[in-house]
Design an enzyme around this catalytic site. Sequence first.
Site, PDB file in Angstrom:
ATOM      1  CE  LYS A   1      -1.194  -0.253   4.942  1.00 18.00           C
ATOM      2  NZ  LYS A   1      -2.311  -0.263   5.886  1.00 18.00           N
TER       3      LYS A   1
ATOM      4  CD  GLN B   1      16.620  -0.843  15.788  1.00 18.56           C
ATOM      5  OE1 GLN B   1      16.981  -1.242  16.891  1.00 18.56           O
ATOM      6  NE2 GLN B   1      16.199   0.392  15.584  1.00 18.56           N
TER       7      GLN B   1
ATOM      8  CD  GLU C   1      18.314  -9.659  19.410  1.00 19.16           C
ATOM      9  OE1 GLU C   1      18.593  -8.632  18.788  1.00 19.16           O
ATOM     10  OE2 GLU C   1      17.334 -10.373  19.124  1.00 19.16           O
TER      11      GLU C   1
ATOM     12  CG  ASP D   1      -4.967  -2.519   6.221  1.00 21.76           C
ATOM     13  OD1 ASP D   1      -5.221  -1.961   7.299  1.00 21.76           O
ATOM     14  OD2 ASP D   1      -4.510  -1.916   5.229  1.00 21.76           O
TER      15      ASP D   1
ATOM     16  CG  HIS E   1      11.082  -3.503  22.356  1.00 26.01           C
ATOM     17  ND1 HIS E   1      12.083  -2.931  23.106  1.00 26.01           N
ATOM     18  CD2 HIS E   1      11.662  -4.446  21.589  1.00 26.01           C
ATOM     19  CE1 HIS E   1      13.236  -3.515  22.782  1.00 26.01           C
ATOM     20  NE2 HIS E   1      13.001  -4.441  21.876  1.00 26.01           N
TER      21      HIS E   1
ATOM     22  NE  ARG F   1      12.037  -8.007  22.183  1.00 28.92           N
ATOM     23  CZ  ARG F   1      12.038  -8.078  20.884  1.00 28.92           C
ATOM     24  NH1 ARG F   1      10.904  -8.141  20.226  1.00 28.92           N
ATOM     25  NH2 ARG F   1      13.160  -8.066  20.218  1.00 28.92           N
TER      26      ARG F   1
ATOM     27  CG  HIS G   1       8.320  -4.309  19.272  1.00 28.54           C
ATOM     28  ND1 HIS G   1       8.904  -3.463  18.353  1.00 28.54           N
ATOM     29  CD2 HIS G   1       9.024  -5.473  19.220  1.00 28.54           C
ATOM     30  CE1 HIS G   1       9.923  -4.086  17.769  1.00 28.54           C
ATOM     31  NE2 HIS G   1      10.004  -5.313  18.261  1.00 28.54           N
TER      32      HIS G   1
ATOM     33  NE  ARG H   1       8.516 -10.657  17.860  1.00 26.89           N
ATOM     34  CZ  ARG H   1       9.577  -9.935  17.518  1.00 26.89           C
ATOM     35  NH1 ARG H   1      10.673 -10.523  17.085  1.00 26.89           N
ATOM     36  NH2 ARG H   1       9.556  -8.628  17.640  1.00 26.89           N
TER      37      ARG H   1
ATOM     38  CB  SER I   1       8.902 -11.874  14.297  1.00 30.99           C
ATOM     39  OG  SER I   1       9.684 -10.773  14.076  1.00 30.99           O
TER      40      SER I   1
END
Length: 497
Positions: A34, A46, A114, A211, A232, A278, A339, A374, A379
């Site tokens: 879109k 990132q 992480e 959407d 986040h 998180r 997030h 998550r 992801s």
Amino acid sequence: MEQNYDVVIIGTGVAGLYGALHLDKRLKVLIICKRDITLSNSSLAQGGVAAVTRPDYDDVRYHIEDTLIAGGHQNDLAAVTKLCEEGPKEVRHLMELGVDFDTDAEGKTHLTLEGGHSKPRILHHKDCTGREIVNKLILNVKKQENITIWEHSIVVGLEKRGDGFAIDALYDDEHHDNEHCFLAARYVMLCTGGIGRVYRYTTNSAIATGDGIALAYQMGARIKNLSFVQFHPTAFAGNVRERFLISESVRGEGAKLLNCHGQQFMTRYDPRGELAPRDVVSKGIMAEQKRVGSDKFYLDISYKDPKFIKERFPMIYAALLVEGYDLTKDPIPVYPCQHYLMGGIDVDLNSATTVDGLYACGECSHTGVHGANRLASNSLLEALVFSHAAANHINARSLTEPASYPDPAFPADRGRNRIPKGIRTEIRAIMQEADFVVPDPEKAAAGLARILEIRRMLLDGGFMMSHDYFEALSLATIACLILQDVSEKGDAAPGAR
Ligand SMILES: Cc1cc2nc3c(=O)[nH]c(=O)nc-3n(C[C@H](O)[C@H](O)[C@H](O)COP(=O)(O)OP(=O)(O)OC[C@H]3O[C@@H](n4cnc5c(N)ncnc54)[C@H](O)[C@@H]3O)c2cc1C
């Protein structure tokens, strides 16, 4: 203009682009997005992609275990196993497609750590991994003769008709000004991304209005766990709607999270400290805010070598300089914000929804891999593994199923009215109050009543179909679905909040 396609893919993030590359070259494919082809949550990623690529010190079993722990064991084990077992192969394929992951001094892929991961297993391209992957996927997709791309064209209608689908898109180029364009497809892949714009503050890009989920809901597809929203903990605390993310990997490289007194506090709430998943860190911040009576929090990595910081986080460093902060010297103001969505359009291991021929991949889908929260960098991996699965399934079906295309025409617009100003702002204000980090059941109930009214007004108000109207309707639908789920589950989503 061509009207009939074998496959229409809605979305040009990692899910849409990677899925397109795996479709049989004999299939005629259209990809629609879109805005600009590069405007997506994928481009903003990132930290990187998590996958077990060094069996000498890591193991798929640990990746599975970490994913289940982060997800509060509300994950689908078969989906998690597929993600972690097939992930390494997809990541290697990305490299074959030209994606340039950083390497260490010995020339091996550099793996970073992480929150929630028990081993360093995140492949990355500096701190702009998503952009690198998207750019390389676009280059590859553009080489395929069977694939057509439409930019600046929003899908505003999707119906199952006979064995196929009718699609209504507002087409925009130098010769067309948001003109209705009706398309027929045998199969549709929804790769429309997240829902961040339903909240006042989010890390998500402007396209994230839910959407695809709203379209699938309208068609009767099963939607699952929409209240599983990830906040986040360390977005830059600026006063803008789209908040710049300070990646998890900054904490992975040793950054400290500080309260208003400059004190570390996370171990007060979880022994894993800054590297807890998180949801735990976001909740820790909210608890600490109550304890010290201040909403000022900081992320500090200034004790590390400035050269290392600038080389490892060039994008974050540059973005913060524009805001007046030097990552090598200053503690950076941070605060949680919306997030990611763990819930979505429910799919099986082939990414097939409950509507025959309709597939959903990436953030708009609910594969069950993330459970209630998550794990960082899972992801992009989910988008790769499950869009490939959807493509495989469509390829196999297309060989035996007849190519029939329904009449794609949609009725003319029901009205000419323009939507009143302030609708989106009101929805966002309600969501921010009712469902931020820890949901407020009373505000959620009152908010749901008001959002149901807004949605009814949008459906019955005789409004002209436009980009604006359609996105407002999507936001209202998503807000309803989230608040309904919050009302049903209450606080029974441990781990998610
Ligand atoms: C700031 C940030 C950092 C992140 N960092 C990481 C990370 O380091 N690692 C990780 O694994 N994940 C990360 N994530 C999450 C990850 O980037 C996303 O979940 C993932 O990229 C989503 O990919 P997608 O293909 O599903 O959707 P997106 O990449 O969001 O793409 C959605 C596409 O759908 C199109 N679209 C939507 N609606 C319509 C419509 N009606 N008509 C036509 N087109 C439409 C959009 O134009 C867009 O092309 C991050 C997310 C953010 C926001």
